[in-house]
Scaffold this motif. Structure first.
Motif, PDB file in Angstrom:
ATOM      1  N   ASP A  22       0.828  -1.213   0.000  1.00 32.28           N
ATOM      2  CA  ASP A  22       0.000   0.000   0.000  1.00 32.28           C
ATOM      3  C   ASP A  22       0.860   1.260   0.000  1.00 32.28           C
ATOM      4  O   ASP A  22       0.333   2.365   0.122  1.00 32.28           O
ATOM      5  CB  ASP A  22      -0.917   0.011   1.233  1.00 32.28           C
ATOM      6  N   GLY A  23       2.186   1.073  -0.052  1.00 27.34           N
ATOM      7  CA  GLY A  23       3.089   2.231  -0.107  1.00 27.34           C
ATOM      8  C   GLY A  23       3.465   2.779   1.245  1.00 27.34           C
ATOM      9  O   GLY A  23       4.114   3.825   1.346  1.00 27.34           O
ATOM     10  N   HIS A  24       3.069   2.105   2.319  1.00 28.52           N
ATOM     11  CA  HIS A  24       3.420   2.592   3.651  1.00 28.52           C
ATOM     12  C   HIS A  24       4.794   2.065   4.056  1.00 28.52           C
ATOM     13  O   HIS A  24       5.225   1.001   3.621  1.00 28.52           O
ATOM     14  CB  HIS A  24       2.359   2.175   4.670  1.00 28.52           C
ATOM     15  N   THR A  25       5.465   2.842   4.910  1.00 29.06           N
ATOM     16  CA  THR A  25       6.851   2.565   5.269  1.00 29.06           C
ATOM     17  C   THR A  25       6.925   1.759   6.561  1.00 29.06           C
ATOM     18  O   THR A  25       6.162   2.011   7.494  1.00 29.06           O
ATOM     19  CB  THR A  25       7.594   3.907   5.468  1.00 29.06           C
ATOM     20  N   HIS A  26       7.831   0.801   6.586  1.00 29.96           N
ATOM     21  CA  HIS A  26       8.034  -0.035   7.777  1.00 29.96           C
ATOM     22  C   HIS A  26       9.527  -0.316   7.941  1.00 29.96           C
ATOM     23  O   HIS A  26      10.288  -0.203   6.973  1.00 29.96           O
ATOM     24  CB  HIS A  26       7.299  -1.373   7.615  1.00 29.96           C
ATOM     25  N   PRO A  27       9.959  -0.740   9.137  1.00 30.50           N
ATOM     26  CA  PRO A  27      11.358  -1.194   9.271  1.00 30.50           C
ATOM     27  C   PRO A  27      11.513  -2.552   8.569  1.00 30.50           C
ATOM     28  O   PRO A  27      10.585  -3.347   8.548  1.00 30.50           O
ATOM     29  CB  PRO A  27      11.548  -1.336  10.780  1.00 30.50           C
ATOM     30  N   TYR A 134       5.543  17.051  16.039  1.00 36.79           N
ATOM     31  CA  TYR A 134       4.796  15.907  16.546  1.00 36.79           C
ATOM     32  C   TYR A 134       5.439  14.633  16.005  1.00 36.79           C
ATOM     33  O   TYR A 134       5.938  14.615  14.872  1.00 36.79           O
ATOM     34  CB  TYR A 134       3.296  15.971  16.254  1.00 36.79           C
ATOM     35  N   GLY A 135       5.433  13.619  16.836  1.00 41.95           N
ATOM     36  CA  GLY A 135       5.982  12.342  16.414  1.00 41.95           C
ATOM     37  C   GLY A 135       4.947  11.603  15.597  1.00 41.95           C
ATOM     38  O   GLY A 135       3.849  11.334  16.079  1.00 41.95           O
ATOM     39  N   SER A 136       5.252  11.316  14.345  1.00 46.40           N
ATOM     40  CA  SER A 136       4.316  10.656  13.427  1.00 46.40           C
ATOM     41  C   SER A 136       4.750   9.205  13.276  1.00 46.40           C
ATOM     42  O   SER A 136       5.819   8.930  12.701  1.00 46.40           O
ATOM     43  CB  SER A 136       4.329  11.355  12.062  1.00 46.40           C
ATOM     44  N   THR A 137       3.941   8.294  13.837  1.00 44.95           N
ATOM     45  CA  THR A 137       4.367   6.888  13.838  1.00 44.95           C
ATOM     46  C   THR A 137       4.207   6.277  12.446  1.00 44.95           C
ATOM     47  O   THR A 137       3.413   6.755  11.628  1.00 44.95           O
ATOM     48  CB  THR A 137       3.512   6.033  14.812  1.00 44.95           C
ATOM     49  N   MET A 138       4.973   5.228  12.231  1.00 37.54           N
ATOM     50  CA  MET A 138       4.710   4.411  11.058  1.00 37.54           C
ATOM     51  C   MET A 138       3.354   3.725  11.239  1.00 37.54           C
ATOM     52  O   MET A 138       2.768   3.721  12.315  1.00 37.54           O
ATOM     53  CB  MET A 138       5.817   3.372  10.891  1.00 37.54           C
ATOM     54  N   CYS A 139       2.859   3.155  10.164  1.00 35.72           N
ATOM     55  CA  CYS A 139       1.628   2.368  10.270  1.00 35.72           C
ATOM     56  C   CYS A 139       1.906   1.113  11.102  1.00 35.72           C
ATOM     57  O   CYS A 139       3.052   0.656  11.212  1.00 35.72           O
ATOM     58  CB  CYS A 139       1.149   1.954   8.881  1.00 35.72           C
ATOM     59  N   GLY A 140       0.824   0.575  11.663  1.00 38.26           N
ATOM     60  CA  GLY A 140       0.981  -0.611  12.499  1.00 38.26           C
ATOM     61  C   GLY A 140       1.511  -1.801  11.705  1.00 38.26           C
ATOM     62  O   GLY A 140       1.486  -1.828  10.481  1.00 38.26           O
ATOM     63  N   ASP A 141       2.017  -2.787  12.480  1.00 33.07           N
ATOM     64  CA  ASP A 141       2.610  -3.947  11.814  1.00 33.07           C
ATOM     65  C   ASP A 141       2.336  -5.198  12.648  1.00 33.07           C
ATOM     66  O   ASP A 141       1.490  -5.158  13.549  1.00 33.07           O
ATOM     67  CB  ASP A 141       4.125  -3.739  11.644  1.00 33.07           C
ATOM     68  N   GLU A 142       2.998  -6.263  12.311  1.00 33.46           N
ATOM     69  CA  GLU A 142       2.870  -7.510  13.086  1.00 33.46           C
ATOM     70  C   GLU A 142       4.233  -7.938  13.609  1.00 33.46           C
ATOM     71  O   GLU A 142       4.515  -9.122  13.743  1.00 33.46           O
ATOM     72  CB  GLU A 142       2.217  -8.590  12.206  1.00 33.46           C
ATOM     73  N   LEU A 143       5.081  -6.932  13.902  1.00 29.60           N
ATOM     74  CA  LEU A 143       6.437  -7.166  14.385  1.00 29.60           C
ATOM     75  C   LEU A 143       6.444  -7.181  15.912  1.00 29.60           C
ATOM     76  O   LEU A 143       6.037  -6.191  16.546  1.00 29.60           O
ATOM     77  CB  LEU A 143       7.380  -6.070  13.873  1.00 29.60           C
ATOM     78  N   LYS A 144       6.865  -8.225  16.524  1.00 28.64           N
ATOM     79  CA  LYS A 144       6.886  -8.320  18.001  1.00 28.64           C
ATOM     80  C   LYS A 144       7.726  -7.179  18.592  1.00 28.64           C
ATOM     81  O   LYS A 144       8.876  -6.977  18.199  1.00 28.64           O
ATOM     82  CB  LYS A 144       7.479  -9.675  18.422  1.00 28.64           C
ATOM     83  N   TRP A 327       2.458  22.619  13.587  1.00 32.64           N
ATOM     84  CA  TRP A 327       3.311  21.462  13.856  1.00 32.64           C
ATOM     85  C   TRP A 327       4.203  21.094  12.678  1.00 32.64           C
ATOM     86  O   TRP A 327       3.828  21.296  11.527  1.00 32.64           O
ATOM     87  CB  TRP A 327       2.437  20.249  14.171  1.00 32.64           C
ATOM     88  N   TYR A 328       5.307  20.450  12.995  1.00 30.09           N
ATOM     89  CA  TYR A 328       6.171  19.795  11.999  1.00 30.09           C
ATOM     90  C   TYR A 328       5.975  18.299  12.168  1.00 30.09           C
ATOM     91  O   TYR A 328       6.124  17.758  13.279  1.00 30.09           O
ATOM     92  CB  TYR A 328       7.634  20.162  12.242  1.00 30.09           C
ATOM     93  N   GLU A 329       5.628  17.618  11.071  1.00 33.01           N
ATOM     94  CA  GLU A 329       5.433  16.165  11.124  1.00 33.01           C
ATOM     95  C   GLU A 329       6.801  15.485  11.051  1.00 33.01           C
ATOM     96  O   GLU A 329       7.419  15.415   9.988  1.00 33.01           O
ATOM     97  CB  GLU A 329       4.545  15.681   9.982  1.00 33.01           C
ATOM     98  N   ARG A 330       7.284  15.007  12.224  1.00 28.24           N
ATOM     99  CA  ARG A 330       8.614  14.379  12.260  1.00 28.24           C
ATOM    100  C   ARG A 330       8.408  12.872  12.264  1.00 28.24           C
ATOM    101  O   ARG A 330       7.793  12.298  13.152  1.00 28.24           O
ATOM    102  CB  ARG A 330       9.382  14.830  13.497  1.00 28.24           C
ATOM    103  N   GLY A 331       8.922  12.258  11.170  1.00 29.57           N
ATOM    104  CA  GLY A 331       8.744  10.815  11.080  1.00 29.57           C
ATOM    105  C   GLY A 331       9.134  10.349   9.713  1.00 29.57           C
ATOM    106  O   GLY A 331       9.794  11.111   8.989  1.00 29.57           O
ATOM    107  N   LEU A 332       8.799   9.184   9.466  1.00 28.97           N
ATOM    108  CA  LEU A 332       7.935   8.329  10.269  1.00 28.97           C
ATOM    109  C   LEU A 332       8.770   7.561  11.297  1.00 28.97           C
ATOM    110  O   LEU A 332       9.897   7.146  11.007  1.00 28.97           O
ATOM    111  CB  LEU A 332       7.188   7.363   9.367  1.00 28.97           C
TER     112      LEU A 332
END
Ligand code: XYH
Ligand code: MG
Length: 383
Positions: A22-27, A134-144, A327-332
């Motif tokens: 979907d184009g979202h960023t993850h580690p 503001y801290g802008s989180t990545m999208c959720g994942d299934e990483l423990k 605000w400045y969106e700092r992230g992800l």
């Protein structure tokens, strides 16, 4: 002063960021990836730079659009040049994207700032020297231990507050996470963060882009009761009537549009028709800094804030210039990623944070501290 030479250098660097379908960023696992640096040189030997994807700066676009519009022209006439380039979009058959225009425009403005020896944020208005992040989180994942549960979000929120953030925005779970999207889980994550940070800390939610009106309303009602500060992109932004309906039925401010095409024309419709309560623009979404400034000024005329999508030098320049963003969106951001480590092609990140604040850069132009030696050593091709 005339634009004399325009070139692109494609180079390789290592990253641990991956994009899902979907184009979202993850580690993810460290791997080599490519970046492109656009260089615009004037006849007096000055150069402006901007980074982008090799696809957005492919030879076809460089030769048939960017060079044809910019070469031989005075870069100080950047409104004229932006209009010229943007008007070629309609006939480009979808080839000339807002992102390509944005990269070209920002490299041109970087050159202008260097010519005038002034940071762009100051040249364009200089309203502020610093802005809260503001801290802008990545999208959720299934990483423990990542962002795989409501408790993970709550725990991460506490870490972000310790790092100094004055607000936090959640991106919750979206496909391809196996069980997403899920309104109930989104509500649990938002409740867990509210529980962790206390009732007065500013929180925002950026939700799954494809909820229905009823799902978006259920989620919006819940975060409204949790005292969230804004509600972002729960539905497809191409249905502005759906957002008008949502804004009319909720009290929590609706923020947008983020990715909807149409630059300042689309955003003018959202602002003037009360489709959003807080407007939104991002240099990569609307074709650069110039259209972003126009959008923020229009929002200001309606006594509306306009929050800037994403970080980076161009968005920071807009924020430093204008009055009606908070605000400045700092992230992800993610528990597995150290955001403060610059990519190898920069000597330092553009947005170091001190006590939750981002200071505007002092260097002329965009203000990026580019590692040219690294780019030269890792160059793959130049055209
Ligand atoms: O998910 O990687 C992503 C997108 O880049 C998204 O987070 C985007 O920045 C956004 O929605 N910011 O508000
Ligand atoms: Mg967003």
């Amino acid at each position: 002063m005339k634009v004399d030479n325009i070139s692109v250098t494609v180079f390789s660097y290592k990253t641990s960021l991956v994009n899902d379908t979907d184009g979202h960023t993850h580690p993810g696992p460290e791997h080599d990836t490519d970046m492109a640096m656009l260089s615009i040189e004037s006849d007096d030997g000055l150069k402006g730079f901007c980074f982008g994807s090799p696809q957005a700066l492919r030879p076809y676009l460089l030769e048939n659009y960017i060079k044809k519009v910019f070469v031989g022209e005075d870069p100080l006439r950047f409104e004229k040049l932006w209009q010229s380039l943007a008007r070629w979009q309609r006939g480009s058959g979808g080839q000339l994207s807002d992102k390509t225009i944005a990269i070209a425009e920002m490299a041109l403005l970087d050159l202008v700032g260097k010519k005038l020896n002034i940071p762009l944020w100051k040249l364009l208005g200089g309203f502020r020297d610093e802005v809260p992040a503001y801290g802008s989180t990545m999208c959720g994942d299934e990483l423990k231990g990542g962002l795989s549960s409501p408790d993970d979000y709550g725990d991460f929120a506490l870490k972000l507050i310790k790092q100094g953030y004055k607000a936090i925005k959640l991106h919750t779970w979206m496909p391809p996470v196996s069980w997403a999207p899920n309104v109930k889980m989104d509500i649990k994550a938002c409740a867990a963060v509210r529980e962790a940070v206390g009732e007065d800390f500013p929180l925002m939610l950026d939700a799954n882009h494809w909820y229905s009106r009823t799902e978006a309303f259920e989620l919006g009602k819940a975060i409204q009761e949790l005292g969230y500060y804004w509600y972002e992109e729960p539905m497809d932004e191409h249905s502005s009537s759906s957002y008008k309906w949502l804004a009319d039925n909720l009290d929590i401010p609706i923020l947008g549009p983020e990715y909807a095409e149409g630059k300042f024309h689309t955003r003018a419709e959202w602002i003037s028709n009360g489709i959003c309560d807080i407007a939104r623009t991002g240099t990569m979404d609307v074709g650069g800094i110039i259209p972003s400034i126009k959008i923020t000024h229009l929002a200001e005329a309606f006594n509306m804030d306009c929050e800037i999508h994403g970080g980076g030098a161009g968005n920071l320049a807009v924020l430093g210039a204008i009055s009606n963003a908070r605000w400045y969106e700092r992230g992800l951001l993610h528990p597995f990623i150290d955001y403060n480590v610059p990519p190898a092609y920069l000597h330092k990140i553009i947005d170091p944070m001190n006590n939750g604040m981002i200071r505007m850069p002092d260097l002329p132009g965009l203000g990026e501290d580019i590692n040219f030696d690294y780019i030269k050593i890792n160059a793959i091709k130049k055209y």
